[in-house]
Design an enzyme around this catalytic site. Structure first.
Site, short mmCIF file in Angstrom:
data_model
loop_
_atom_site.label_atom_id
_atom_site.label_comp_id
_atom_site.label_asym_id
_atom_site.label_seq_id
_atom_site.Cartn_x
_atom_site.Cartn_y
_atom_site.Cartn_z
N LYS A 50 5.85 9.71 8.60
CA LYS A 50 5.69 9.08 9.94
C LYS A 50 6.73 9.77 10.75
O LYS A 50 6.73 10.78 11.48
CB LYS A 50 5.62 7.62 9.92
CG LYS A 50 4.37 7.10 9.18
CD LYS A 50 4.17 5.74 9.19
CE LYS A 50 3.14 5.22 8.39
NZ LYS A 50 1.77 5.47 8.60
N TYR A 96 0.81 -1.12 0.02
CA TYR A 96 0.02 -0.06 0.04
C TYR A 96 0.98 1.12 0.02
O TYR A 96 1.83 1.39 0.71
CB TYR A 96 -0.96 -0.06 1.22
CG TYR A 96 -1.76 1.21 1.37
CD1 TYR A 96 -2.94 1.34 0.60
CD2 TYR A 96 -1.67 2.26 2.44
CE1 TYR A 96 -3.58 2.52 0.82
CE2 TYR A 96 -2.39 3.28 2.49
CZ TYR A 96 -3.49 3.58 1.62
OH TYR A 96 -4.21 4.57 1.66
N ASP A 98 9.63 2.70 -0.87
CA ASP A 98 8.62 3.45 -0.10
C ASP A 98 8.91 3.13 1.38
O ASP A 98 8.52 2.38 1.90
CB ASP A 98 7.02 3.01 -0.55
CG ASP A 98 5.91 3.61 0.41
OD1 ASP A 98 6.27 4.31 1.51
OD2 ASP A 98 4.68 3.53 0.19
#
Length: 429
Positions: free
Chosen positions: A267, A144, A239
């Protein structure tokens, strides 16, 4: 546990917010029941509006690597916010953040700040297409990369959790430009590049898949992708929104010794504030506006308060032995969970990297997305609720990784394992 205040808030939210939540997996739809509403957090703990306390292994989905409300992070935010929340012109903290990221991640010779991981991955794909003049991208089943149109094809995480294999609203013409591969399959990757390698702009991959729970790369797999991309002049994009600065100071690319062309982050570099970044080789990043023709912009990019929180967090993780200690804590948790499951006679296995882990109700190891899907999700759902009622908050999905922070000490891990022994017994039937 009393959840009456959370129940009332959820009822109000459902009337005004789709599903009652502002991000789908928070709704507890796959595990059943209703979400609790947080009131505050401190260290390794979350406290809900009904006064219940939970050992938290979600950590705001990854940013809280030093625990919630760390005094050093809060002090940096408080100091910065008194000077203003947003300027719309450059600020010094943006420069310091760029210097810090490029120092910790040598593959990133230049970096651009954005406001989310999704924005970072969208931008990296645009750079790949613009720099190569090609249109096709490759992603992996179960990975994802945010909710951008190009990525919602055989995505993992919340998409898989909700049973949505693909997303309405994504034009078929755009979806057709996204090719998918099974993660950890050497031969499939080779065949795809042999067939259409000259049309591929870039390959985007979670080097450790954190959105199908937690799947580690097989030995040599990331190196194989690097070789294929180099051979066919496609760009390799890591990613690292989840793994960046968590599994090693320089992310998964440092841990596995692979150099991507572009990387995306989020994050941890915001310390809990909304933030993202993408970076890579200088010749590629120099093509981003205003220095080049590939356009990308953001009103709040490089927000000073977010930069302050992120820089304080990055300072904490650079302490000597930080990641080695995080790895020890992660192993203690996972080894203890596996031992508790064996005592209960339950098929169960874990995967782990420094500061992150996966839980699977199956006997065999998990190395592929198909392995993850073969895990007993129904039993996980019962285990999730059994742990929640005993004061331990795991990700509310069988397809999301868990996170350990430096605030998870011996007492928190011991409490978790005590709860797990009871929870395994409760779900044995």
């Amino acid at each position: 546990m009393d959840h009456s205040h959370s129940h009332a808030l959820f009822a109000r939210a459902q009337a005004l917010i789709p599903g009652g939540v502002n991000s789908p997996v928070r709704a507890f739809k796959s595990v059943g029941g209703e979400p609790f509403f947080a009131a505050r957090a401190q260290g390794a703990y979350l406290y809900d509006v009904d006064g219940n306390r939970y050992v938290d292994y979600v950590g705001s989905w990854g940013p809280m690597i030093a625990g919630h409300a760390h005094p050093q992070v809060l002090a940096a935010v408080e100091k910065t916010m008194h000077d203003g929340l947003s300027f719309g012109v450059p600020n010094a903290l943006e420069v310091t953040m760029a210097e810090t990221i490029t120092r910790l991640v040598p593959s990133c010779e230049m970096v651009r700040m954005v406001n989310s991981g999704t924005e970072a991955t969208l931008s990296a794909i645009r750079v790949a297409r613009g720099a190569t003049g090609r249109s096709r991208i490759v992603k992996f089943e179960g990975c994802y990369h945010g909710h951008g149109d190009s990525f919602l094809v055989k995505a993992g995480s919340g998409v898989m959790t909700l049973g949505l294999p693909n997303s309405p609203g994504v034009p078929s013409a755009l979806a057709d430009l996204t090719l998918t591969l099974p993660y950890n399959d050497f031969d499939a990757a080779t065949r795809l590049f042999d067939e259409v390698g000259g049309e591929i702009a870039g390959v985007i991959v979670e080097p450790i898949v954190g959105n199908a729970n937690c799947i580690l790369p097989r030995a040599g797999y990331l190196q194989h992708l690097r070789e294929l991309c180099t051979q066919h002049r496609a760009l390799l994009i890591f990613d690292e929104v989840m793994t960046g600065f968590r599994v090693a100071p320089g992310g998964a690319q440092q841990l596995y010794g692979v150099t991507p062309d572009l990387s995306t982050f989020g994050k941890i570099i915001g310390g809990g504030m909304p933030v993202g970044a993408y970076g890579g080789r200088r010749d590629l990043m120099a093509q981003v506006a205003p220095s080049g023709p590939i356009y990308q912009a953001g009103t709040l990019s490089g927000n000073p308060v977010a930069m302050a929180a992120g820089l304080a967090t990055l300072e904490l993780i650079q302490a000597p032995g930080f990641h080695a200690d995080l790895e020890r804590r992660t192993h203690a948790l996972c080894d203890g969970l596996e031992a508790a499951a064996r005592e209960a006679g339950i098929a169960f296995t874990t995967t782990r990297a420094p500061g992150m882990f996966g839980l699977y109700f199956r006997e065999a190891p998990v190395e592929t997305f198909e392995d993850a899907k073969a895990s007993d999700a129904a039993r996980f759902n019962r285990f999730f609720h059994a742990m929640l009622e005993r004061g331990v908050y795991l990700a509310p999905s069988a397809f999301e990784a868990g996170f350990v922070s430096s605030a998870h000490g011996e007492a928190e891990i011991a409490a978790t394992l005590a709860a797990a022994r009871e929870a395994f017994a409760a779900v044995r039937a």
